[in-house]
Structures are given as C-alpha cells and as structure tokens.
Design an enzyme around this catalytic site. Structure first.
Site, PDB file in Angstrom:
ATOM      1  N   LYS A 224      68.143  39.528 -34.807  1.00 38.95           N
ATOM      2  CA  LYS A 224      67.044  40.322 -34.254  1.00 38.95           C
ATOM      3  C   LYS A 224      65.733  39.798 -34.834  1.00 38.95           C
ATOM      4  CE  LYS A 224      65.668  45.235 -33.901  1.00 38.95           C
ATOM      5  NZ  LYS A 224      66.029  46.607 -34.314  1.00 38.95           N
TER       6      LYS A 224
ATOM      7  N   SER B 141      66.458  49.762 -30.497  1.00 37.34           N
ATOM      8  CA  SER B 141      65.538  48.659 -30.344  1.00 37.34           C
ATOM      9  C   SER B 141      66.206  47.281 -30.419  1.00 37.34           C
ATOM     10  CB  SER B 141      64.457  48.744 -31.422  1.00 37.34           C
ATOM     11  OG  SER B 141      65.051  48.678 -32.710  1.00 37.34           O
TER      12      SER B 141
ATOM     13  N   SER C 119      69.168  52.203 -33.826  1.00 35.64           N
ATOM     14  CA  SER C 119      68.921  50.962 -33.083  1.00 35.64           C
ATOM     15  C   SER C 119      70.012  49.900 -33.148  1.00 35.64           C
ATOM     16  CB  SER C 119      67.602  50.351 -33.522  1.00 35.64           C
ATOM     17  OG  SER C 119      66.541  51.061 -32.935  1.00 35.64           O
TER      18      SER C 119
HETATM   19  N1  GLN Z   1      64.707  54.764 -31.129  1.00 35.43           N
HETATM   20  C1  GLN Z   1      64.312  55.180 -32.432  1.00 35.43           C
HETATM   21  C2  GLN Z   1      62.828  54.992 -32.613  1.00 35.43           C
HETATM   22  O1  GLN Z   1      62.197  54.666 -31.678  1.00 35.43           O
HETATM   23  C3  GLN Z   1      65.081  54.431 -33.480  1.00 35.43           C
HETATM   24  C4  GLN Z   1      64.614  53.035 -33.606  1.00 35.43           C
HETATM   25  C5  GLN Z   1      65.372  52.263 -34.638  1.00 35.43           C
HETATM   26  O2  GLN Z   1      66.433  52.650 -35.068  1.00 35.43           O
HETATM   27  N2  GLN Z   1      64.759  51.164 -35.038  1.00 35.43           N
HETATM   28  O3  GLN Z   1      62.283  55.160 -33.650  1.00 35.43           O
END
Ligand code: GLN
Length: 505
Positions: A77, A152, A176
C-alpha cells in the site's frame, strides 16, 4: 495474459520456486498481468517493471528462490515508505516524493527476499472506505468493475483478488484491511496494536494505525504476517513480546477441530435490535458460517457489548483529532508539493496555498473536524468524551473475553457498493466501518475471512481475539475456510476473479 503463477497461493508459489520455477518467471507473469489489466482495474499507483525484474534476477543468481519467501512478489500500500520508490499515501501533497529510507515492514520483506511489484492505490492518507478518495485514480472491484473494492487499502485488495499480486500489505486504522478484504473475497488481518512496526508508515491516527496482511488464503495471510511482525526498537509503541506462531496455527486450524472453543456473537453488530443498515444476505452468510463453526465443536453464545454502539462517533473524533496533528507536517517545505513559492510570498501564505491544493476534500474535512474537537473549550466535550467511550469499549472486550475465546460479527454491513454511491454522503461512507471500529479502538486483533457470496459478491466474517492472541484469529479462520471448501466441494479461492473473470485471467 494468463499464467498459472498468477492464480496460485503463495504456499503454491513457494513449491513452484522450489521445483525450479525462477523468481524472474514468476515476477514476469505478474508484470504481464499488470500491463494487461491495470489500466482498467486501477490497483497500482507505481510499478517499475525493470526494477522488479532486476531484483528477481538477482535472487535467481543468488540461488535463494524458494527458500522462505525468497522470490515471491509482493505489493505494498502506498502509505508504506519505500527507499527511492515514489510514495504518496494517495495524496497530491506527496507527489514526486522519493523517501530516503524503508519502513520496517518494507525492510523486513526485502530481507525475506520478496520482489516488490509496486505501490497500491488507496484513499488519501488512508481516510476512506472505498478508495474513491485517492487523489490519483479510481480502483475497481474485480468481482464487478462498477463497484468499489473497499478502502482505504482498495488498491491492495483489487490487486490480490484480480491476480495482479499474490498478496499485499494493507494498513488498518478503523477497518482498512478487513473491509476491503471482505468486499473482494480475501483474507485480511489487523494485528494486535503494537505487534507490527509502524516505523515508516505515513501516520494517519497513531494510536490506531496498524499494518497487516491481505491474501487469498488464511495460511498465506499468516505467512505474510510472520514476515513483517515482531518487536521493532524504531517504533516506540512496538510490543516487546515474542510473536505468536501463526502459520502453524493456520495449518492446525484447517484440521477443523474446534471442540472447547467458545465463540461469542456480538449482538450490537447486526444482532437482534441492531440490524438496521445490514443486508439480509450478509447476515445469512454470517449465520451460516457461525453454524458451521458450531458443527466443528465450538460452543456459541450471544454476547452484548453495549459500548460498541458508540464506536463510530468515538472513532470519528479520535482519528481526525490525531490526523489534525499528524498532517501538520505537510507544509510544502519538507516534502513533495510546494505551491506559490515565488520569492515574494510569506512562508505561511505558501503553506496555505500548498495545503489548499495538496489536500483533497475528505482530508480537509478531517483536519477541520479534528482541530475543532481538540480546541480549547471543546476538548472535554468531544475528544475527552470519545476517549471515555474508547475505555468503555475496551472494558466490553475484557468482560466478553472472560466468557468466550473469540468474538465474531460481519466484517461490514453490506457487500461492495457501486462506485459513486456514497461519495456525497460521508456518514453513509463511515457506516462501512461499523463492525471493524471496536477492535481498532481497543487495539485487539481481528481477521476477516470469506464466508460465501450474497448476490454474487463476497461476504466476510470478522473474528476478534484478545490482545496478542492473533494466532486464535488464524486458527478459527482456517477452520472455517477449510470447512466451507469441504462443504462446497471446491476451494473458495477458485471463485476469485483471478480465476473466473474474462479479461482478468
Ligand atoms: N474508513 C475509515 C476511515 O475513513 C478507516 C480507514 C482506515 O482504516 N485507514 O477513517
């Protein structure tokens, strides 16, 4: 482009490499597939085919391919800092930045002999649930190109499900790793907080961020986790404890004996009176998975964790608060983009212009929200209250783990939604994290494992365990994976788009 290598598990790739396949041959198969498919799929932000092939050839010359992970390709990532390799965290503000060092996760994978295929797309600074907040490109779900791959870590999930990498590293702050894994039919594990180094992960919310594996099988996820985990003196929150043995646990779990295991089904995550917003197909697959675990000898009961109802508002105060502090370093002076530096403007004007152009809408929303929540006069009412909720959630977990060994729930309330469906409704987007946030706030390990399809799209079961009992997540997930494959008479793996979708072959 079709190749047997691109549809193999990593365990199978290791055998192929031991039996004479070359690292260059394996790497080339993946690079060919990236070249053929990724314009449409959008899973990578950066691929350097020459560098990947050169690295693979070096491994072949050294004669180490097939020893451990040597010669196995991997994708990271783009939040993971890589020496000399562009790293943007999905943001314009870091466009063109080539880090001078490797994150510990990247360094450990290098030492293990893996070949870096590239850096995967993501929501900007990991803020999002669909990868639509990337400043660079849309990533599609290989199961249905009109749908999101989760987020994400959606570039990682799309790449692995689509056969553009055998596995990948994701990061999980509020879900994420687990949510994109669930939405693309993969296994994704968020390790115990502090058990995988955060050194060199571009920080979003430091008390929550954790890197972990995304893979096509439970065993592969365990192998990747073992390669990156363990104490790191460069991360001040790294736990100095021995890593639990994970791959061995996954192998043992696949034997399917769960007698004596106590499973708690969390009422607040899709149970009676708490099923609003959950798709019936998701709840059915999860119920079937729980019944299957019970048939293997596990004892199942419902557990109530009342504070989980407040996880979403607490997370969306704590994470933005920490982000508002972490992202202050992006000032147009030290890294990446600089706007308006014409020799005439004052420094703070250049910073403001850089941030105005460099940050996307969601990142700005979080910085504003977080700054507000921390501001004098509001701190106690918002940030302080959220921290209290966080404590209550941890206590709910402790009490639950007095009675059961693991807790289970859906990973996410719905299957993958259409691209564009939630972009104008941040709260609907945040709801994708409903089930994953409690484990994040408490720092406990949680895995998502496929548990079948609803309307032809993957559903994930989340298995949560006490801190440092990551091995339990792998054991139960492996048991479920094996039992489902046996009941189906074929591997779930063989239903992944890498095997079945025209054009993605
Ligand atoms: N979707 C969640 C957020 O927007 C978690 C994102 C993540 O785990 N990086 O914060």
């Amino acid at each position: 482009m079709s190749s047997a290598f691109t549809s193999m598990t990593v365990a199978e790739l290791q055998s192929a490499l031991q039996d004479g396949a070359t690292a260059a041959g394996v790497t080339e198969a993946y690079l060919d597939r990236i070249a053929a498919e990724d314009d449409a799929l959008g899973s990578y932000l950066h691929v350097d085919p020459e560098a990947a092939l050169a690295r693979a050839r070096d491994i072949d010359s050294a004669g180490t391919a097939g020893t451990g992970l040597s010669g196995v390709p991997v994708a990271l990532k783009d939040v993971v800092v890589t020496e000399g390799v562009p790293t943007t965290s999905g943001s314009r503000i870091l466009e063109g930045w080539k880090p001078p060092y490797d994150a510990t996760v990247a360094a450990r994978l290098k030492t293990a002999g893996t070949v870096l295929l590239g850096k995967t797309n993501m929501d900007e600074f990991a803020m999002g649930s669909s990868t639509e907040n990337s400043a660079y490109r849309v990533t599609r779900n290989p199961w249905d190109p009109e749908r999101i791959p989760g987020g994400s870590s959606g570039g990682s999930s799309a790449a692995v499900a689509g056969g553009l990498s055998p596995w990948a590293i994701g990061t999980d702050t509020g879900g994420s790793i687990r949510q994109p894994a669930a939405l693309t039919g993969l296994v994704g594990h968020k390790p115990t907080y502090g058990s995988v180094s955060r050194y060199g992960l571009i920080a979003f919310s430091s008390s929550l961020d954790q890197a972990g594996p995304m893979a096509r099988t439970v065993l592969d996820a365990a192998l990747l986790h073992e390669a990156i985990g363990g104490h790191d003196p460069l991360d001040s929150t790294s736990i100095d404890a021995p890593m639990p043995v994970l791959a061995e646990c996954a192998r043992r779990g696949a034997e399917g004996d769960l007698s004596g295991l106590r499973i708690g089904v969390v009422r607040e995550l899709g149970g009676e009176g708490h099923a609003d917003g959950y798709e019936p197909g998701v709840l059915s697959r999860v119920a079937e998975a729980v019944a299957l675990l019970e048939s293997m000898g596990a004892e199942v009961r419902e557990i109530s964790c009342p504070a989980f109802d407040l996880a979403l508002p607490a997370y969306y105060l704590i994470a933005p608060s920490e982000a508002s502090s972490n992202l202050a370093r992006f000032d147009g002076v030290r890294y990446g983009l600089r706007v308006g530096d014409d020799g005439q403007r004052e420094l703070d004007e250049v910073m403001a212009l850089t941030r105005e152009q460099g940050f996307g809408a969601e990142v700005k929303r979080r910085i504003i929200l977080g700054t507000y929540a921390l501001s004098s006069g509001y701190y106690e009412a918002y940030y302080g209250q959220a921290q209290k909720v966080r404590t209550l959630i941890s206590r709910n977990f402790s009490a639950a783990f007095d009675d059961v060994d693991v807790l289970v729930s859906p990973t996410t309330p719905t299957v993958a939604f259409p691209i564009g469906a939630r972009v104008d409704d941040p709260v609907a987007m945040y709801a994708a994290d409903l089930c994953t946030l409690p484990a994040s706030l408490a720092g406990v390990p949680a895995i998502s494992v496929p548990c079948g399809l609803s309307d032809g799209l993957p559903v994930g079961l989340q298995i949560m365990a006490p801190a440092l009992a990551d091995d339990r997540c792998y054991q139960v997930a492996a048991a479920l994976e094996a039992a489902q494959d046996a009941a189906r008479g074929s591997r779930f793996l063989d239903q992944l788009p890498v095997q079945t979708v025209e054009g993605l072959r």
